[in-house]
Design a protein around this motif. Structure first.
Motif, PDB file in Angstrom:
ATOM      1  N   TRP A   1       5.768   0.479  -8.051  1.00 56.83           N
ATOM      2  CA  TRP A   1       4.580  -0.309  -8.379  1.00 56.83           C
ATOM      3  C   TRP A   1       4.923  -1.760  -8.684  1.00 56.83           C
ATOM      4  CZ3 TRP A   1       2.347   4.006 -12.013  1.00 56.83           C
ATOM      5  CH2 TRP A   1       1.775   5.005 -11.206  1.00 56.83           C
ATOM      6  N   ALA A   2       6.062  -1.982  -9.314  1.00 56.11           N
ATOM      7  CA  ALA A   2       6.476  -3.358  -9.621  1.00 56.11           C
ATOM      8  C   ALA A   2       6.728  -4.139  -8.349  1.00 56.11           C
ATOM      9  CB  ALA A   2       7.726  -3.343 -10.499  1.00 56.11           C
ATOM     10  N   ILE A   3       7.383  -3.490  -7.375  1.00 59.12           N
ATOM     11  CA  ILE A   3       7.661  -4.160  -6.105  1.00 59.12           C
ATOM     12  C   ILE A   3       6.354  -4.426  -5.361  1.00 59.12           C
ATOM     13  CG2 ILE A   3       8.774  -3.924  -3.860  1.00 59.12           C
ATOM     14  CD1 ILE A   3      10.909  -2.236  -5.244  1.00 59.12           C
ATOM     15  N   ALA A   4       5.439  -3.442  -5.390  1.00 59.10           N
ATOM     16  CA  ALA A   4       4.132  -3.617  -4.726  1.00 59.10           C
ATOM     17  C   ALA A   4       3.370  -4.782  -5.351  1.00 59.10           C
ATOM     18  CB  ALA A   4       3.314  -2.330  -4.830  1.00 59.10           C
TER      19      ALA A   4
ATOM     20  N   ALA B   1       0.830  -1.207   0.000  1.00 61.00           N
ATOM     21  CA  ALA B   1       0.000   0.000   0.000  1.00 61.00           C
ATOM     22  C   ALA B   1       0.865   1.258   0.000  1.00 61.00           C
ATOM     23  CB  ALA B   1      -0.927  -0.004   1.218  1.00 61.00           C
ATOM     24  N   PHE B   2       1.897   1.255   0.828  1.00 59.48           N
ATOM     25  CA  PHE B   2       2.775   2.419   0.880  1.00 59.48           C
ATOM     26  C   PHE B   2       3.499   2.627  -0.448  1.00 59.48           C
ATOM     27  CE2 PHE B   2       6.943   4.334   1.523  1.00 59.48           C
ATOM     28  CZ  PHE B   2       6.585   5.530   2.113  1.00 59.48           C
ATOM     29  N   LEU B   3       3.986   1.551  -1.062  1.00 60.34           N
ATOM     30  CA  LEU B   3       4.721   1.670  -2.319  1.00 60.34           C
ATOM     31  C   LEU B   3       3.822   2.160  -3.446  1.00 60.34           C
ATOM     32  CD1 LEU B   3       6.922  -1.551  -2.154  1.00 60.34           C
ATOM     33  CD2 LEU B   3       7.661   0.817  -1.835  1.00 60.34           C
ATOM     34  N   ILE B   4       2.561   1.739  -3.436  1.00 57.07           N
ATOM     35  CA  ILE B   4       1.621   2.230  -4.444  1.00 57.07           C
ATOM     36  C   ILE B   4       1.429   3.737  -4.289  1.00 57.07           C
ATOM     37  CG2 ILE B   4      -0.798   2.184  -5.162  1.00 57.07           C
ATOM     38  CD1 ILE B   4      -0.773  -0.829  -4.505  1.00 57.07           C
TER      39      ILE B   4
ATOM     40  N   ALA C   1      13.646  17.244 -18.262  1.00 53.17           N
ATOM     41  CA  ALA C   1      13.262  15.985 -18.910  1.00 53.17           C
ATOM     42  C   ALA C   1      13.900  14.792 -18.214  1.00 53.17           C
ATOM     43  CB  ALA C   1      13.657  16.017 -20.382  1.00 53.17           C
ATOM     44  N   ALA C   2      15.158  14.932 -17.790  1.00 54.47           N
ATOM     45  CA  ALA C   2      15.847  13.840 -17.113  1.00 54.47           C
ATOM     46  C   ALA C   2      15.193  13.542 -15.770  1.00 54.47           C
ATOM     47  CB  ALA C   2      17.320  14.187 -16.925  1.00 54.47           C
ATOM     48  N   TRP C   3      14.770  14.612 -15.066  1.00 54.34           N
ATOM     49  CA  TRP C   3      14.090  14.413 -13.791  1.00 54.34           C
ATOM     50  C   TRP C   3      12.760  13.709 -13.988  1.00 54.34           C
ATOM     51  CZ3 TRP C   3      14.980  13.834  -8.994  1.00 54.34           C
ATOM     52  CH2 TRP C   3      16.052  14.460  -8.384  1.00 54.34           C
ATOM     53  N   ARG C   4      12.048  14.080 -15.059  1.00 51.77           N
ATOM     54  CA  ARG C   4      10.764  13.424 -15.326  1.00 51.77           C
ATOM     55  C   ARG C   4      10.961  11.928 -15.564  1.00 51.77           C
ATOM     56  NH1 ARG C   4       9.669  18.228 -18.554  1.00 51.77           N
ATOM     57  NH2 ARG C   4       8.108  19.496 -17.486  1.00 51.77           N
ATOM     58  N   ILE C   5      12.012  11.598 -16.311  1.00 57.11           N
ATOM     59  CA  ILE C   5      12.296  10.185 -16.590  1.00 57.11           C
ATOM     60  C   ILE C   5      12.626   9.446 -15.295  1.00 57.11           C
ATOM     61  CG2 ILE C   5      13.907   8.600 -17.708  1.00 57.11           C
ATOM     62  CD1 ILE C   5      14.140  10.661 -19.980  1.00 57.11           C
ATOM     63  N   LEU C   6      13.471  10.067 -14.442  1.00 56.02           N
ATOM     64  CA  LEU C   6      13.841   9.447 -13.182  1.00 56.02           C
ATOM     65  C   LEU C   6      12.614   9.206 -12.315  1.00 56.02           C
ATOM     66  CD1 LEU C   6      15.941   8.451 -11.129  1.00 56.02           C
ATOM     67  CD2 LEU C   6      16.090  10.808 -10.295  1.00 56.02           C
ATOM     68  N   GLU C   7      11.767  10.225 -12.172  1.00 56.09           N
ATOM     69  CA  GLU C   7      10.573  10.080 -11.342  1.00 56.09           C
ATOM     70  C   GLU C   7       9.654   9.004 -11.910  1.00 56.09           C
ATOM     71  OE1 GLU C   7      10.135  11.261  -8.541  1.00 56.09           O
ATOM     72  OE2 GLU C   7      10.975  13.265  -8.300  1.00 56.09           O
ATOM     73  N   GLY C   8       9.564   8.935 -13.250  1.00 51.11           N
ATOM     74  CA  GLY C   8       8.742   7.912 -13.876  1.00 51.11           C
ATOM     75  C   GLY C   8       9.278   6.517 -13.612  1.00 51.11           C
ATOM     76  N   VAL C   9      10.607   6.376 -13.685  1.00 49.06           N
ATOM     77  CA  VAL C   9      11.229   5.077 -13.416  1.00 49.06           C
ATOM     78  C   VAL C   9      11.012   4.680 -11.957  1.00 49.06           C
ATOM     79  CG1 VAL C   9      13.435   3.879 -13.215  1.00 49.06           C
ATOM     80  CG2 VAL C   9      12.939   5.253 -15.241  1.00 49.06           C
ATOM     81  N   ILE C  10      11.151   5.649 -11.058  1.00 45.47           N
ATOM     82  CA  ILE C  10      10.932   5.365  -9.641  1.00 45.47           C
ATOM     83  C   ILE C  10       9.500   4.898  -9.410  1.00 45.47           C
ATOM     84  CG2 ILE C  10      10.729   6.430  -7.353  1.00 45.47           C
ATOM     85  CD1 ILE C  10      13.148   8.141  -8.045  1.00 45.47           C
ATOM     86  N   ALA C  11       8.545   5.559 -10.054  1.00 46.45           N
ATOM     87  CA  ALA C  11       7.138   5.151  -9.916  1.00 46.45           C
ATOM     88  C   ALA C  11       6.957   3.705 -10.372  1.00 46.45           C
ATOM     89  CB  ALA C  11       6.237   6.085 -10.720  1.00 46.45           C
ATOM     90  N   LEU C  12       7.550   3.349 -11.515  1.00 49.01           N
ATOM     91  CA  LEU C  12       7.424   1.984 -12.031  1.00 49.01           C
ATOM     92  C   LEU C  12       8.069   0.966 -11.088  1.00 49.01           C
ATOM     93  CD1 LEU C  12       8.091   2.552 -15.843  1.00 49.01           C
ATOM     94  CD2 LEU C  12       5.901   2.125 -14.706  1.00 49.01           C
ATOM     95  N   VAL C  13       9.231   1.340 -10.539  1.00 48.65           N
ATOM     96  CA  VAL C  13       9.913   0.442  -9.599  1.00 48.65           C
ATOM     97  C   VAL C  13       9.044   0.198  -8.369  1.00 48.65           C
ATOM     98  CG1 VAL C  13      11.863   0.244  -8.009  1.00 48.65           C
ATOM     99  CG2 VAL C  13      12.241   0.999 -10.360  1.00 48.65           C
TER     100      VAL C  13
END
Length: 203
Positions: A193-196, A79-82, A179-191
């Motif tokens: 959610w994947a772990i969750a 729940a926290f990771l989501i 743009a690089a920050w957006r990509i990083l934040e997007g990757v972090i979000a995917l990571v």
């Protein structure tokens, strides 16, 4: 023999935490932003050290006697990771001014940052599996030298987190672009959610 046991602990500790995960992604982000880097690295390393010591001293046996711990940590962590992933995605889609490496002079308060860091660390069941259960079990292979094994594993945690947090500063020129920050934040979000999802599906 003592030195060999120490380096075995060091190697095992590093091998378990070097893979990308929620905690490492958080440390990397703080390092890139230059916000509370020392406090975050110290919190992660100290948390690992505490759990490793619990594992080496036999806490894994106590956890095995409490079957309710696993589902509570699993679903609470998911729940926290989501939620955290959603926050990162919001940052990825937000205004460019919110994504600058140095920010607008606005930084996240230390208390808020540490609470997020502690939640990511302590609500992740894999942290307990790696530190308490796995390292605790491996330490039993070195009767009489468990303390040396634990010292090596703890040293690995401190080495990794401080290298990750402060090493990230070398990447600041790259992440000076929104743009690089957006990509990083997007990757972090995917990571996150994947772990969750993995936590939920493996229940």
């Amino acid at each position: 023999m003592g030195i060999a046991v120490f380096f075995t602990g060091l190697t095992m500790g590093l091998s378990l935490i070097v893979a990308i995960g929620a905690q490492n992604a958080f440390v990397l982000r703080q390092g890139l932003r230059g916000e509370h880097v020392f406090a975050v690295c110290l919190t992660c390393a100290a948390s690992d050290a505490f759990l490793i010591l619990l594992g080496v001293t036999g806490f894994s046996q106590i956890a095995a006697l409490l079957p309710w711990v696993d589902p509570v940590m699993r679903y609470g962590g998911a729940a926290f990771l989501i939620w955290y992933g959603a926050r990162s995605l919001r940052s990825a889609l937000g205004a460019s001014s919110a994504l600058r490496v140095q920010g607008n002079g606005q930084t996240t308060p230390l208390g808020t940052t540490l609470l997020a860091c502690l939640a990511i660390t302590w609500l992740n069941p894999h942290v307990y599996l790696d530190t308490v259960v796995l390292l605790g079990t491996i330490s039993t292979q070195f009767p009489g030298d468990e303390a040396l094994f634990a010292a090596g594993a703890v040293s690995g945690s401190f080495l990794f987190f401080f290298a990750l947090g402060y090493g990230a500063t070398r990447l600041r020129p790259v992440f000076a672009k929104p743009a690089a920050w957006r990509i990083l934040e997007g990757v972090i979000a995917l990571v996150m959610w994947a772990i969750a999802l993995k936590l939920i599906l493996s229940a």
